[in-house]
Design an enzyme around this catalytic site. Structure first.
Site, PDB file in Angstrom:
ATOM      1  N   SER A 185      43.572  38.243  41.921  1.00 22.26           N
ATOM      2  CA  SER A 185      44.536  37.993  42.989  1.00 22.26           C
ATOM      3  C   SER A 185      44.744  39.255  43.812  1.00 22.26           C
ATOM      4  O   SER A 185      43.903  40.160  43.780  1.00 22.26           O
ATOM      5  CB  SER A 185      45.850  37.488  42.386  1.00 22.26           C
ATOM      6  OG  SER A 185      46.705  37.006  43.394  1.00 22.26           O
ATOM      7  N   ASN A 186      45.814  39.332  44.550  1.00 21.59           N
ATOM      8  CA  ASN A 186      46.124  40.519  45.353  1.00 21.59           C
ATOM      9  C   ASN A 186      47.630  40.688  45.436  1.00 21.59           C
ATOM     10  O   ASN A 186      48.377  39.869  44.909  1.00 21.59           O
ATOM     11  CB  ASN A 186      45.488  40.396  46.746  1.00 21.59           C
ATOM     12  CG  ASN A 186      45.999  39.172  47.481  1.00 21.59           C
ATOM     13  OD1 ASN A 186      47.161  39.089  47.856  1.00 21.59           O
ATOM     14  ND2 ASN A 186      45.126  38.176  47.655  1.00 21.59           N
ATOM     15  N   HIS A 187      48.074  41.746  46.119  1.00 19.96           N
ATOM     16  CA  HIS A 187      49.496  42.116  46.111  1.00 19.96           C
ATOM     17  C   HIS A 187      50.330  41.466  47.209  1.00 19.96           C
ATOM     18  O   HIS A 187      51.434  41.921  47.476  1.00 19.96           O
ATOM     19  CB  HIS A 187      49.638  43.632  46.225  1.00 19.96           C
ATOM     20  CG  HIS A 187      49.221  44.361  44.986  1.00 19.96           C
ATOM     21  ND1 HIS A 187      49.871  44.219  43.796  1.00 19.96           N
ATOM     22  CD2 HIS A 187      48.197  45.212  44.757  1.00 19.96           C
ATOM     23  CE1 HIS A 187      49.292  44.974  42.882  1.00 19.96           C
ATOM     24  NE2 HIS A 187      48.256  45.580  43.435  1.00 19.96           N
TER      25      HIS A 187
END
Ligand code: CTP
Ligand code: CA
Length: 225
Positions: A33-35
């Protein structure tokens, strides 16, 4: 200075906004995923409601409350996000892609938790579908707005995405600048369309969201004349 906020600018319009990250499963307990915090997309949803639109958020996993009067569809992966957007696109005037969609997902999802083995390991990834390009290429086609987070050559990369994905507008954002972008409450963007561009000064995400919604309303009217 920004024009006065028009509370009826989008009266009767249907707006769909993607927001937050996607998660791409590796096994039952792990994902890529990512932030992305989802803050910009949620601020846009609130601004759309304020402008009189019937508003739906297609949201990846975030820790945010649903803004008042917003319908929210929760999704996890990019492919789920695409399916939810395609369901909504036929009945939508404006589509805004603010989500940080994972560009790749693991080629296979293991049914059981992956066990560690060798010192080195490689992971095979496959491309995810491009949600905003799919919606912009569909029929009927809503007024379609993308976002571009870049760390260099912000305007030229953003313009490339506008063309390639057949968007009506793109909001470009230099995420290498300090105090703006992903987790931040502030942003500084440049709104680009085919024949013009406009820089919006650094401000809170809700302030920017309101300015972006007003620009969209103006361009939507222009596109119909
Ligand atoms: N986007 C999308 N579906 C994807 C990837 C991106 O809908 N699978 C949308 C984003 O929501 C955003 C726009 O496309 O509105 C641009 O996303 P960005 O990540 O900046 O561009 P990419 O085309 O993925 O290019 P790259 O990450 O290589 O810069
Ligand atoms: Ca990307």
């Amino acid at each position: 200075a920004a024009a006065l906020f028009q509370h009826t600018a989008l009266a009767g319009k249907r707006v769909v906004i993607t927001a937050g990250p996607t998660r791409e499963a590796l096994d039952p307990v792990r994902y890529i995923s990512n932030h992305s915090s989802g803050k910009m997309g949620y601020a846009l949803a609130r601004a759309a409601v304020e402008a009189g639109a019937r508003t739906t958020l297609v949201s990846g996993p975030v820790h945010l409350a649903t803004p008042d009067h917003v319908e929210r569809v929760d999704v996890i992966s990019a492919r789920e996000m695409l399916a939810a957007c395609q369901d909504l696109a036929g009945d939508c005037d404006i589509f805004i892609a603010c989500a940080a969609v994972a560009d790749y997902r693991p080629a296979t999802v293991q049914e059981q938790k992956i066990k560690k083995g060798d010192e080195r390991s490689t992971l095979e990834l496959v491309r995810n579908p491009d949600i905003v390009a799919t919606i912009a290429g569909g029929q009927p086609r809503p007024f379609t707005v993308g976002f571009a987070a870049e760390t260099q050559d912000v305007e030229s990369y953003a313009r490339g995405k506008l063309e390639r994905k057949h968007l009506d507008m793109i909001v470009a954002n230099d995420v290498s600048a300090e105090g703006v972008g992903f987790a931040s409450d502030e942003n500084e963007v440049c709104v680009i369309w085919r024949d013009n561009a406009q820089r919006l000064e650094r401000a809170g995400k809700l302030t920017l969201a309101r300015q972006i919604m007003q620009l969209i309303a103006t361009r939507l009217d222009a596109a119909r004349m």
